[in-house]
Design an enzyme around this catalytic site. Structure first.
Site, PDB file in Angstrom:
ATOM      1  N   LYS A 171      17.505  20.848  11.162  1.00 43.28           N
ATOM      2  CA  LYS A 171      17.350  22.137  10.457  1.00 43.28           C
ATOM      3  C   LYS A 171      16.434  22.975  11.343  1.00 43.28           C
ATOM      4  O   LYS A 171      15.217  22.872  11.271  1.00 43.28           O
ATOM      5  CB  LYS A 171      16.731  21.899   9.069  1.00 43.28           C
ATOM      6  N   ARG A 175      15.008  31.821  12.686  1.00 43.63           N
ATOM      7  CA  ARG A 175      14.773  33.017  13.508  1.00 43.63           C
ATOM      8  C   ARG A 175      15.497  32.943  14.843  1.00 43.63           C
ATOM      9  O   ARG A 175      15.860  33.963  15.411  1.00 43.63           O
ATOM     10  CB  ARG A 175      13.273  33.189  13.741  1.00 43.63           C
ATOM     11  N   SER A 224       3.957  25.036  11.081  1.00 39.14           N
ATOM     12  CA  SER A 224       2.593  25.422  10.717  1.00 39.14           C
ATOM     13  C   SER A 224       1.972  24.369   9.795  1.00 39.14           C
ATOM     14  O   SER A 224       2.683  23.607   9.123  1.00 39.14           O
ATOM     15  CB  SER A 224       2.615  26.789  10.033  1.00 39.14           C
ATOM     16  N   CYS A 279       2.204  26.077  20.516  1.00 40.81           N
ATOM     17  CA  CYS A 279       1.199  25.284  19.790  1.00 40.81           C
ATOM     18  C   CYS A 279       0.136  24.771  20.734  1.00 40.81           C
ATOM     19  O   CYS A 279      -0.915  24.324  20.302  1.00 40.81           O
ATOM     20  CB  CYS A 279       1.865  24.115  19.087  1.00 40.81           C
ATOM     21  N   GLU A 380      -5.094  30.785  13.034  1.00 39.79           N
ATOM     22  CA  GLU A 380      -4.154  30.623  14.140  1.00 39.79           C
ATOM     23  C   GLU A 380      -3.385  31.927  14.262  1.00 39.79           C
ATOM     24  O   GLU A 380      -2.560  32.241  13.399  1.00 39.79           O
ATOM     25  CB  GLU A 380      -3.179  29.462  13.862  1.00 39.79           C
TER      26      GLU A 380
HETATM   27  P1  NAD Z   1       6.832  27.453  10.061  1.00 39.07           P
HETATM   28  O1  NAD Z   1       5.936  26.425   9.497  1.00 39.07           O
HETATM   29  O2  NAD Z   1       6.863  28.790   9.425  1.00 39.07           O
HETATM   30  O3  NAD Z   1       8.363  26.930  10.064  1.00 39.07           O
HETATM   31  C1  NAD Z   1       8.692  25.645  10.543  1.00 39.07           C
HETATM   32  C2  NAD Z   1       9.957  25.181   9.834  1.00 39.07           C
HETATM   33  O4  NAD Z   1       9.689  25.092   8.440  1.00 39.07           O
HETATM   34  C3  NAD Z   1      11.136  26.126   9.991  1.00 39.07           C
HETATM   35  O5  NAD Z   1      12.303  25.373  10.176  1.00 39.07           O
HETATM   36  C4  NAD Z   1      11.161  26.884   8.686  1.00 39.07           C
HETATM   37  O6  NAD Z   1      12.468  27.275   8.303  1.00 39.07           O
HETATM   38  C5  NAD Z   1      10.591  25.902   7.684  1.00 39.07           C
HETATM   39  N1  NAD Z   1       9.835  26.542   6.617  1.00 39.07           N
HETATM   40  C6  NAD Z   1       9.126  27.696   6.686  1.00 39.07           C
HETATM   41  N2  NAD Z   1       8.564  27.975   5.503  1.00 39.07           N
HETATM   42  C7  NAD Z   1       8.921  26.992   4.649  1.00 39.07           C
HETATM   43  C8  NAD Z   1       8.647  26.712   3.279  1.00 39.07           C
HETATM   44  N3  NAD Z   1       7.881  27.516   2.540  1.00 39.07           N
HETATM   45  N4  NAD Z   1       9.167  25.591   2.737  1.00 39.07           N
HETATM   46  C9  NAD Z   1       9.921  24.763   3.468  1.00 39.07           C
HETATM   47  N5  NAD Z   1      10.220  24.986   4.769  1.00 39.07           N
HETATM   48  C10 NAD Z   1       9.726  26.073   5.364  1.00 39.07           C
HETATM   49  O7  NAD Z   1       6.454  27.575  11.629  1.00 39.07           O
HETATM   50  P2  NAD Z   1       7.003  28.624  12.675  1.00 39.07           P
HETATM   51  O8  NAD Z   1       6.403  29.959  12.412  1.00 39.07           O
HETATM   52  O9  NAD Z   1       8.476  28.523  12.833  1.00 39.07           O
HETATM   53  O10 NAD Z   1       6.370  28.026  14.020  1.00 39.07           O
HETATM   54  C11 NAD Z   1       5.069  28.276  14.435  1.00 39.07           C
HETATM   55  C12 NAD Z   1       4.103  27.213  13.949  1.00 39.07           C
HETATM   56  O11 NAD Z   1       4.505  25.925  14.427  1.00 39.07           O
HETATM   57  C13 NAD Z   1       2.687  27.399  14.478  1.00 39.07           C
HETATM   58  O12 NAD Z   1       1.767  27.082  13.469  1.00 39.07           O
HETATM   59  C14 NAD Z   1       2.601  26.402  15.615  1.00 39.07           C
HETATM   60  O13 NAD Z   1       1.286  25.989  15.937  1.00 39.07           O
HETATM   61  C15 NAD Z   1       3.397  25.279  15.061  1.00 39.07           C
HETATM   62  N6  NAD Z   1       3.875  24.389  16.105  1.00 39.07           N
HETATM   63  C16 NAD Z   1       3.255  23.182  16.232  1.00 39.07           C
HETATM   64  C17 NAD Z   1       3.646  22.319  17.237  1.00 39.07           C
HETATM   65  C18 NAD Z   1       2.976  20.990  17.399  1.00 39.07           C
HETATM   66  O14 NAD Z   1       3.460  20.206  18.193  1.00 39.07           O
HETATM   67  N7  NAD Z   1       1.907  20.673  16.695  1.00 39.07           N
HETATM   68  C19 NAD Z   1       4.679  22.673  18.107  1.00 39.07           C
HETATM   69  C20 NAD Z   1       5.301  23.908  17.944  1.00 39.07           C
HETATM   70  C21 NAD Z   1       4.886  24.760  16.930  1.00 39.07           C
END
Ligand code: NAD
Length: 496
Positions: A171, A175, A224, A279, A380
């Site tokens: 999944k 975006r 996140s 990240c 962040e």
């Molecule tokens: P996000 O948490 O908004 O989304 C991640 C995934 O969760 C997506 O597939 C999205 O569709 C889903 N999602 C979003 N909101 C949701 C909800 N309310 N309920 C269920 N699913 C939901 O993150 P993003 O904006 O796509 O990516 C950026 C974030 O990811 C930053 O915080 C970054 O630090 C983090 N990140 C962490 C790593 C790591 O290895 N620790 C790597 C890459 C990105």
């Protein structure tokens, strides 16, 4: 307008609702993506469960041969996939190629699975008794991934899961969804049987259906921290094994003995590369002692030199942010920092790129005299904003970083081996760079932070990835000779 569909059982599959997919460099809607429902997830689970029956019985040789072929296709299509990523994410094509390379390294690790998956054997643990162990796949597993690495982060997961004999449902972020379908097609070309790799697009509805579906054994999540916590809690309470990697606020400490020009060069690239949407991006430079003013001066010069433009234009170093909302959030954060007392040394707000006036661009921003109580430090920002925080000593810098709730990556710039050793031993962070600003581990190590950057205790890929996608069996064996029958005891069995 193009509609990006699910990929279920080896073919595109339709959905009902859709959401827009933008080109961040122009601000224009360029496609629609289907939003998966519980029924779509169920269809994917049904296909994956059927495929598991045969895929889990396939030989190690067959599985690694698919991985070798898949790896070659990733090499051949790197440019094409890089352009697909750049067009939806905004990052430069070269940066996108970099993420494909780092993701491909996980496929290469999976190609060597025959060695990594070897069990162990203990001869004669008791008279006439041997013990051996081996690992087996879990079944249908799922990955939920963020927008910022639409190829690499899923590649941290699916090669490991598939090579170990599982079937997979991805999944991806809604975006920038196209990379997932492109990869699905490459797997098909590589000879992967239908149903082993599936893609269900969408947002919260699709995620919730995955987290609660009884047919899914394990969930890998990267995104996140609030969503990582939600995913971890929901999926574990539904009996699933979970990897949940969260957000970050990465510090780079600069000691006065460091080569400041070198440090500033690397911190600038680590802060503004991919517009800070990594990240492992450097978000905070911790300048120690009298390094501070000199470092701030060089960082200012370098921030002003960053070339901002569309990701597909040669020479661009930094593209736009992924959405208009992200652009507004980052620019508001710079305004709030100024209100709270930070010095805005370089102000990236309001940047317009010629011919791309509606694009989601913001320029590099550099904030100085940031303190740990300011929002610019605590949140962040996930954008091209670098905050300079000052510390009196290395130990004070370590205490400051350890007090931060995140613990993903960190770096130290120094010429002192003693300082580097003290730093790496005392810092509460999972991935550490010594004179390396973005210390992303190679695929044969595991990736994962500490504290709020990793919920639960399962890092991703490398040996931890093999362990995550398999479960162990231990077999105790006796083949008695007729003449040596051993009497059965009623006491609990012990060795002799
Ligand atoms: P996000 O948490 O908004 O989304 C991640 C995934 O969760 C997506 O597939 C999205 O569709 C889903 N999602 C979003 N909101 C949701 C909800 N309310 N309920 C269920 N699913 C939901 O993150 P993003 O904006 O796509 O990516 C950026 C974030 O990811 C930053 O915080 C970054 O630090 C983090 N990140 C962490 C790593 C790591 O290895 N620790 C790597 C890459 C990105």
């Amino acid at each position: 307008m193009k509609t990006i569909q699910h990929w279920i059982n080896g073919s595109p599959a339709d959905g009902t609702d859709t959401a827009p997919v933008f080109n961040p460099a122009t601000g224009a809607e360029q496609a629609r993506v289907v939003l998966g429902s519980a029924a779509d997830v169920d269809a994917a689970v049904t296909a994956a469960a059927r495929a598991f029956e045969t895929w889990s019985e396939s030989s190690l040789t067959q599985r690694t041969q698919v991985m070798f072929a898949f790896r070659q296709l990733l090499v051949e299509h790197e440019e094409e996939l890089g352009r697909i990523i750049s067009a939806e994410h905004g990052k430069t094509v070269d940066d996108a190629r970099g993420e494909i390379t780092r993701g491909r390294e996980v496929v290469e690790f999976a190609c060597g699975l025959g060695d990594v998956l070897k069990g162990s054997f203990s001869d004669q643990v008791s008279r006439g008794i041997d013990v051996h162990n081996f690992r087996q796949p879990l079944g249908v597993v799922a990955g939920i991934t963020p927008f910022n690495f639409p190829a690499m982060v899923p590649l941290w997961m699916h090669p490991m899961a598939i090579a170990t004999g599982n079937t997979f449902i991805l999944k991806p972020s809604e975006r920038d969804p196209s990379a997932a379908n492109f990869v699905a097609d490459l797997y098909k070309q590589a000879g992967l049987p239908d149903g082993v790799f599936n893609v269900v697009h969408g947002g919260k509805d699709a995620v919730d259906a995955i987290l609660t579906h009884p047919g899914i054994e394990a969930v890998s999540f990267v995104g996140s921290t609030p969503i990582a916590k939600y995913v971890h809690e929901t999926a574990t309470s539904h009996g699933k094994r979970v990897q949940a990697l969260g957000g970050a606020k990465n510090h780079a400490v600069v000691l006065p003995d460091a080569d400041l020009e070198f440090a500033a060069n690397h911190i600038t690239a680590g802060a503004y590369g991919s517009a800070g949407e990594r990240c492992m991006a450097v978000a905070v430079a911790v300048a120690v002692g009298d390094a501070a003013d000199r470092l701030a001066g060089i960082l200012e010069r370098k921030a002003r030199e960053v070339k901002v433009g569309p990701g597909d234009t040669p020479g661009t170093e930094m593209g736009p942010l992924v959405t208009k909302a992200a652009q507004e959030r980052v620019e508001n954060a710079v305004g709030t920092a100024a209100t709270q007392g930070a010095t805005v040394v370089v102000d990236g707000r309001g940047l317009k790129v010629d011919g791309h006036e509606e694009g989601f661009f913001t320029g590099p921003s550099l904030l100085d005299h940031v303190t740990t109580d300011m929002d610019a430090y605590k949140e962040e920002l996930f954008g091209p904003v670098l905050a300079i925080v000052r510390a009196d000593s290395l130990d004070q810098a370590i205490d400051l970083i350890n007090a931060n709730p995140y613990g993903n990556g960190t770096a130290l710039f120094t010429a002192s081996g003693e300082a580097a050793r003290r730093f790496q031993r005392n810092i509460h962070v999972g991935m550490i760079g010594i004179n390396v600003p973005v210390p992303v581990p190679m695929s044969y190590y595991s990736f994962g932070g500490w504290k709020d950057s990793l919920i639960g205790d399962n890092p991703i890929h490398g040996p931890e990835g093999i362990r995550f996608y398999t479960r162990p069996k231990v077999v105790t064996t006796r083949w008695p000779q007729q003449a040596q029958q051993v009497s059965a005891g009623f006491n609990f069995p012990t060795s002799n």
